[in-house]
Design an enzyme around this catalytic site. Structure first.
Site, PDB file in Angstrom:
ATOM      1  N   GLY A  18       6.664   2.917   1.591  1.00 46.73           N
ATOM      2  CA  GLY A  18       6.620   1.580   1.032  1.00 46.73           C
ATOM      3  C   GLY A  18       7.644   1.461  -0.084  1.00 46.73           C
ATOM      4  N   ALA A  19       7.711   2.494  -0.910  1.00 48.03           N
ATOM      5  CA  ALA A  19       8.645   2.531  -2.023  1.00 48.03           C
ATOM      6  C   ALA A  19       8.750   3.958  -2.531  1.00 48.03           C
ATOM      7  CB  ALA A  19       8.164   1.623  -3.145  1.00 48.03           C
TER       8      ALA A  19
ATOM      9  N   HIS B  97       4.843   5.981 -12.080  1.00 50.91           N
ATOM     10  CA  HIS B  97       5.436   7.290 -11.778  1.00 50.91           C
ATOM     11  C   HIS B  97       6.554   7.663 -12.747  1.00 50.91           C
ATOM     12  CE1 HIS B  97       3.537   8.636  -8.129  1.00 50.91           C
ATOM     13  NE2 HIS B  97       3.932   7.626  -7.378  1.00 50.91           N
TER      14      HIS B  97
ATOM     15  N   HIS C 119       2.927   0.618  -9.385  1.00 43.27           N
ATOM     16  CA  HIS C 119       2.712   2.006  -8.962  1.00 43.27           C
ATOM     17  C   HIS C 119       3.965   2.840  -9.239  1.00 43.27           C
ATOM     18  CE1 HIS C 119       1.159   5.087  -5.991  1.00 43.27           C
ATOM     19  NE2 HIS C 119       2.451   5.383  -5.995  1.00 43.27           N
ATOM     20  N   GLU C 120       5.098   2.350  -8.772  1.00 47.73           N
ATOM     21  CA  GLU C 120       6.322   3.138  -8.922  1.00 47.73           C
ATOM     22  C   GLU C 120       6.719   3.266 -10.391  1.00 47.73           C
ATOM     23  OE1 GLU C 120       6.887   4.691  -6.353  1.00 47.73           O
ATOM     24  OE2 GLU C 120       5.938   3.391  -4.871  1.00 47.73           O
TER      25      GLU C 120
HETATM   26  N1  BES Z   1       6.097   8.796  -3.917  1.00 44.03           N
HETATM   27  C1  BES Z   1       5.677   7.820  -2.985  1.00 44.03           C
HETATM   28  C2  BES Z   1       6.585   7.660  -1.808  1.00 44.03           C
HETATM   29  C3  BES Z   1       6.617   8.854  -0.885  1.00 44.03           C
HETATM   30  C4  BES Z   1       5.478   9.248  -0.240  1.00 44.03           C
HETATM   31  C5  BES Z   1       7.760   9.539  -0.659  1.00 44.03           C
HETATM   32  C6  BES Z   1       5.510  10.352   0.599  1.00 44.03           C
HETATM   33  C7  BES Z   1       7.789  10.635   0.172  1.00 44.03           C
HETATM   34  C8  BES Z   1       6.671  11.055   0.808  1.00 44.03           C
HETATM   35  C9  BES Z   1       5.534   6.458  -3.649  1.00 44.03           C
HETATM   36  O1  BES Z   1       5.284   6.499  -5.003  1.00 44.03           O
HETATM   37  C10 BES Z   1       4.360   5.786  -3.011  1.00 44.03           C
HETATM   38  O2  BES Z   1       3.261   6.186  -3.252  1.00 44.03           O
HETATM   39  N2  BES Z   1       4.619   4.796  -2.169  1.00 44.03           N
HETATM   40  C11 BES Z   1       3.604   4.049  -1.488  1.00 44.03           C
HETATM   41  C12 BES Z   1       3.688   2.650  -1.891  1.00 44.03           C
HETATM   42  C13 BES Z   1       2.411   2.214  -2.437  1.00 44.03           C
HETATM   43  C14 BES Z   1       2.088   2.818  -3.708  1.00 44.03           C
HETATM   44  C15 BES Z   1       2.189   0.788  -2.588  1.00 44.03           C
HETATM   45  C16 BES Z   1       3.870   4.098  -0.009  1.00 44.03           C
HETATM   46  O3  BES Z   1       4.965   4.428   0.371  1.00 44.03           O
HETATM   47  O4  BES Z   1       2.958   3.788   0.745  1.00 44.03           O
HETATM   48 ZN    ZN Z   2       3.339   7.057  -5.455  1.00 37.08          ZN
END
Ligand code: BES
Ligand code: ZN
Length: 923
Positions: free
Chosen positions: A290-291, A330, A326-327
């Protein structure tokens, strides 16, 4: 297995201090890159070899440079260079080993490497993404996605979260592209570059400021064409949202959220300043997750960043606000303080998920977002319609034998640690995110939020620019509160599962792990094969709050339940319960639903409680919690589905959206379970009798100033009414669909209802609507609408159309890889669709494996969709036979297949029970 290599961690004989990384030949047409990296290292003990990560990357030259010792009479203290005799690749360990002619001495050494690789199409490492240029031509941008273990695809490095270093990046890019990275641009000059091929070309050289000390997985580089909107906040941090060319306005919403959240975290929540000068948000057309929280350079899939005021749904705006928050969380939790290893991933993801709610609630208090942590809300990528709540999803997953503890290493990976990339990718799941966030919330409630935040501040300060384990967090919280937080949290994070508290007739309570299949011989066998007790012997420390009939305003009983032996809390509770039972009064355990456990009352307890639910004497959260517990106890065979349905019927007049949403989601689960049963017609009648009264007060049109929660309930209710055979609702949906098809601009449905209308039309009309929806897909300019179209075509009801939908998704070349997983999942939700997906998956396994299995995200989703199948014992046998002997290892889909298989088994068992009992309850 003594002597076996149990870890793929790199040796710590040589560690990096600073990487100076240059990409001097990025070819966006041929999709190749060549670069060089100079790594200042610290050699800890004399070695002739240096092992570092590299994957699908060729090291074309390597040497080590060091001071020659200064003495020796040479003027100026010269430098010594060592060359390599060999470079050895290990594709399984994903490493390259540099073997030098002689040993590297202890102290500072600079490694100078040149390398080449390809800008791949796997959405990982340095990959390509396609977009449409001003004249309609297809253009390529280059993007990085390094988490969890793909920095090694872009440059040779120590690709582990605890091996932090500084980075200085330089890129030579085509003149028409903008380059964005973690830090501000220090230099951007046009020059005539001589490419390694000998070709001369005008290029722009971009150099970025040195980064703080950080992990490799957070480095980012984006080379593309963008428009942007930006703003400075009060502390002088510049926030910029980069959008596709011509869509800058669609970045405004995210800019607003990001600016506010950054300030709120820095000043109020963490009380630790944002460590960088700028904070960028970029929309990427092809994006697996998602991000991604790259420090100062967060990348998003377009649907998770861009808001078009006219066509974006409420659900999308909420999802975007949450993603942005969320991001940004982090940037502290994860980037400033990083988990020591991936087994503590929850320190990153559980916290970021928890903080999403903290920040969104601050920015949009009117959204009442906290209830989304419990209640039904958007599915994973917000493309279809509300399906599962976070806590509900986590509880469902964590009730399986194939679940895992939040801190992964302790039980599931008993022989091996979590260290191969497949295992690492697998744990980005509802356990790390939602269970993580839920137990944090439980803890914050227990300690008091203000105290909790003080502990968090101390933790962040103490471990800034370093790494941490869960124990470090418990220590910080313990220092502030004087409590033994580790002892409290231990079972929640180190043990698989969670408890169900059972109330006996005499008012005493006992706890046991809640398993999706309460009586299941296979469970015991599976658990003992893994060498643990599958959580059965765990005694959780449960902070439980109780409210009751006649309690004063705000009066609660708070007890710590520690199993029969932990006497005190249990005794107090028992006394209270006996007193209340004698008086025929209701009580509710887990008041406010803050605890991560379920409660099964005794018969009298349930009867009194259902009265309190019907008269609304207890809060909406408590009503929703109790009804949701009743349905899952029934699914597990610990209570009867008839009783849960009776409870749901009693709530049909409940005006609260949270309660309604819970009731409707629970019914929707059963609609899909019962769809092929002889009593389905009767069941549909019951669903209509519960949902129609709710619908009457909601209707198609939003009332002026209606609460936000109604906007997300409306499509869920509509979808459920459709699936329960409500003809009137279908007719209105079709009318609206026709109007839209005839006049796309003038008669567009409200964004919140668009998906339901599209899906209903495809379901009812079949062929003609199917084609019209594909046409909308082709011509729509909205990513959200496109994804809704892809989900909608999966709702066709005949096999030929469903096959065509599958072909369109997988083989037409018109669907981006990033959208394939989600669209197939939608197709697989119906009985017929799931059969088709399974058959295709089995027949095309090797081909699909080759295409998808390298993309850490899409492949597990695909495997998950394939293992939804019909709920029959024969299908279970077929699945097992296939996966036990798959033509190629299922890899990162392993856990997903095991989990979904177990879910299917649970459903087959529930169906066998309900076939005998539910028809009576429906009479
Ligand atoms: N760190 C993750 C993205 C990620 C996940 C990268 C697994 C590589 C492997 C990011 O912070 C995250 O949690 N993204 C979510 C979005 C959500 C929080 C709305 C996602 O990708 O679903
Ligand atoms: Zn995350």
């Amino acid at each position: 297995m003594e002597g076996q290599k149990t870890s793929c961690r790199l040796p710590d004989t040589v560690v990096p201090v600073k990487y100076t990384l240059r990409y001097h030949d990025l070819d966006l047409d041929r999709c190749t890159f060549a670069g060089s990296v100079a790594i200042d290292c610290e050699v800890k003990s004399e070695v002739k070899t240096v092992e570092l990560h590299a994957l699908e990357l060729w090291v074309t030259s390597a040497e080590a440079v060091m001071d020659d010792g200064g003495g020796g009479g040479k003027a100026g203290g010269g430098q010594k260079k060592l060359s390599t005799v060999r470079t050895e690749y290990d594709s399984k360990a994903q490493t390259v080993t540099l073997c030098f002619v002689e040993a590297l001495p202890v102290g500072g050494v600079k490694l100078e490497l040149s390398f080449e690789g390809s800008i791949n199409d796997k959405l990982a490492g340095l990959y390509r993404s396609k977009y449409t240029g001003p004249d309609g031509e297809t253009k390529t941008m280059a993007v990085t996605q390094f988490e969890a273990t793909d920095a090694r695809r872009a440059f040779p490095c120590w690709d582990e979260p605890a091996i932090k270093a500084r980075f200085e990046l330089e890129v030579l890019a085509p003149l028409d592209r903008r380059v964005v990275s973690n830090t501000p641009v220090m230099m951007s000059n046009e020059e005539t570059a001589e490419l390694p091929s000998g070709r001369k070309e005008r290029r722009r050289r971009w150099r970025f400021a040195e980064t703080p000390v950080m992990s490799t997985y957070l480095l980012a580089l984006v080379i593309g064409e963008f428009d942007f909107v930006s703003a400075y906040n009060a502390s002088g941090v510049l926030t910029t949202v980069y959008t596709p060319v011509g869509k800058a306005e669609q970045g405004r919403f995210a800019l607003h959220v990001a600016s506010k959240a950054l300030e709120y975290y820095a000043e109020t929540v963490f009380k630790v300043p944002y460590p960088l000068q700028k904070s960028d948000l970029l929309a990427i057309p092809d994006f697996a997750a998602g991000a991604m929280e790259n420090w100062g350079c967060v990348t998003y899939r377009e649907a998770r960043l861009l808001v078009h005021e006219a066509t974006s749904s409420t659900a999308t705006k909420k999802a975007i606000a949450r993603t942005v928050c969320h991001e940004l969380a982090h940037q502290w939790f994860g980037n400033l303080v990083t988990m020591e290893w991936w087994d503590a991933l929850w320190l990153n993801e559980g916290f970021a998920r928890y903080m999403e709610f903290v920040a969104v609630d601050h920015i949009f208090p009117e959204w009442d977002i906290w209830s989304a942590l419990r209640r039904a809300e958007l599915g994973r990528l917000a493309s279809t319609f509300p399906s599962t709540s976070h806590a509900r999803a986590a509880m469902a997953l964590d009730s399986l034998v194939a679940s895992h503890p939040i801190e992964v290493k302790s039980a599931v990976m008993i022989e091996e640690q979590v260290d191969n990339p497949d295992q690492i990718n697998e744990i980005f799941d509802a356990i790390s995110y939602a269970k993580g966030a839920s137990v944090i919330r439980m803890l914050a409630g227990h300690l008091g939020v203000a105290e909790f935040m003080r502990g968090i501040h101390d933790y962040l300060v103490k471990h800034s620019y370093g790494n941490a384990r869960s124990d470090d967090l418990w220590a910080a919280l313990g220092n502030v509160t004087g409590k033994d937080v580790g002892a409290l949290m231990d079972t929640w994070t180190r043990k698989v599962g969670y408890p169900v508290l059972t109330l006996a007739e005499d008012g005493s309570t006992s706890q046991a792990r809640f398993l999706a299949m309460a009586e299941d011989p296979a469970t015991a066998t599976a658990a003992s094969a893994k060498g643990d007790d599958g959580g059965q012997g765990t005694v959780w420390r449960i902070p439980a709050r109780v409210v009751w009939e006649g309690a004063g305003e705000g009066e609660e009983l708070v007890v710590m339940l520690e199993g029969e032996s932990g006497a005190e809390g249990g005794r107090k509770l028992k006394e209270k319960v006996q007193e209340l039972q004698a008086a025929g009064k209701w009580f509710k355990i887990n008041a406010g639903q803050r605890g991560f456990f379920k409660v099964n009352y005794n018969e009298g307890g349930w009867t009194n409680l259902s009265r309190a639910m019907q008269t609304r004497a207890i809060s909406p959260a408590d009503r929703a919690g109790a009804v949701s517990d009743a349905f899952s106890l029934a699914a597990a065979g610990r209570a009867s589905t008839g009783v849960a349905l009776g409870l749901a019927s009693k709530l049909r007049d409940d005006p609260d959206s949270l309660v309604r949403q819970t009731v409707v989601s629970s019914l929707l689960d059963l609609i899909s379970l019962y769809s092929e049963e002889t009593f389905f017609g009767k069941f549909q009648e019951l669903v209509r009798s519960i949902c129609l009264p709710m619908w009457e007060s909601i209707t198609w049109t939003a009332a002026e100033g209606e609460p936000q929660r109604v906007a997300t309930l409306r499509p869920l209710l509509l979808r459920t009414l459709h699936l329960s055979g409500s003809v009137e609702v279908d007719e209105e949906a079709l009318r609206r669909f026709d109007a839209y098809v005839n006049d796309r601009a003038g008669s567009a449905p409200p964004a919140d209802l668009r998906y339901v209308i599209l899906a209903t039309a495809v379901g009812v009309r079949g062929d003609s609507a199917f084609r019209q929806v594909i046409e909308i897909y082709r011509t729509s300019d909205s990513g959200e609408e496109k994804r809704q179209c892809l989900s909608a075509i999966g709702k066709a009801r005949d096999a030929a159309l469903l096959s065509e939908a599958m072909g369109f998704i997988l083989d037409s070349g018109e669907v981006r890889l990033q959208d394939a997983g989600l669209s197939l999942a939608s197709l697989a939700t119906s009985a017929l669709g799931s059969k088709l997906v399974w058959t295709a998956f089995r027949e095309r396994y090797v081909e699909l494996h080759d295409r998808f299995s390298d993309t850490g995200f899409i492949w597990p989703m695909l495997v998950g969709s394939a293992v939804m199948g019909p709920r029959t014992p024969e299908h279970l046998t077929e699945l097992e036979a296939f996966f036990n002997d798959a033509p190629k290892p299922v890899g990162a889909g392993e856990r997903k297949w095991l989990q979904n298989f177990e879910k299917l088994r649970v459903q087959v068992a529930q169906l066998a029970r309900d076939r005998n009992t539910v028809p009576q309850a429906l009479r």
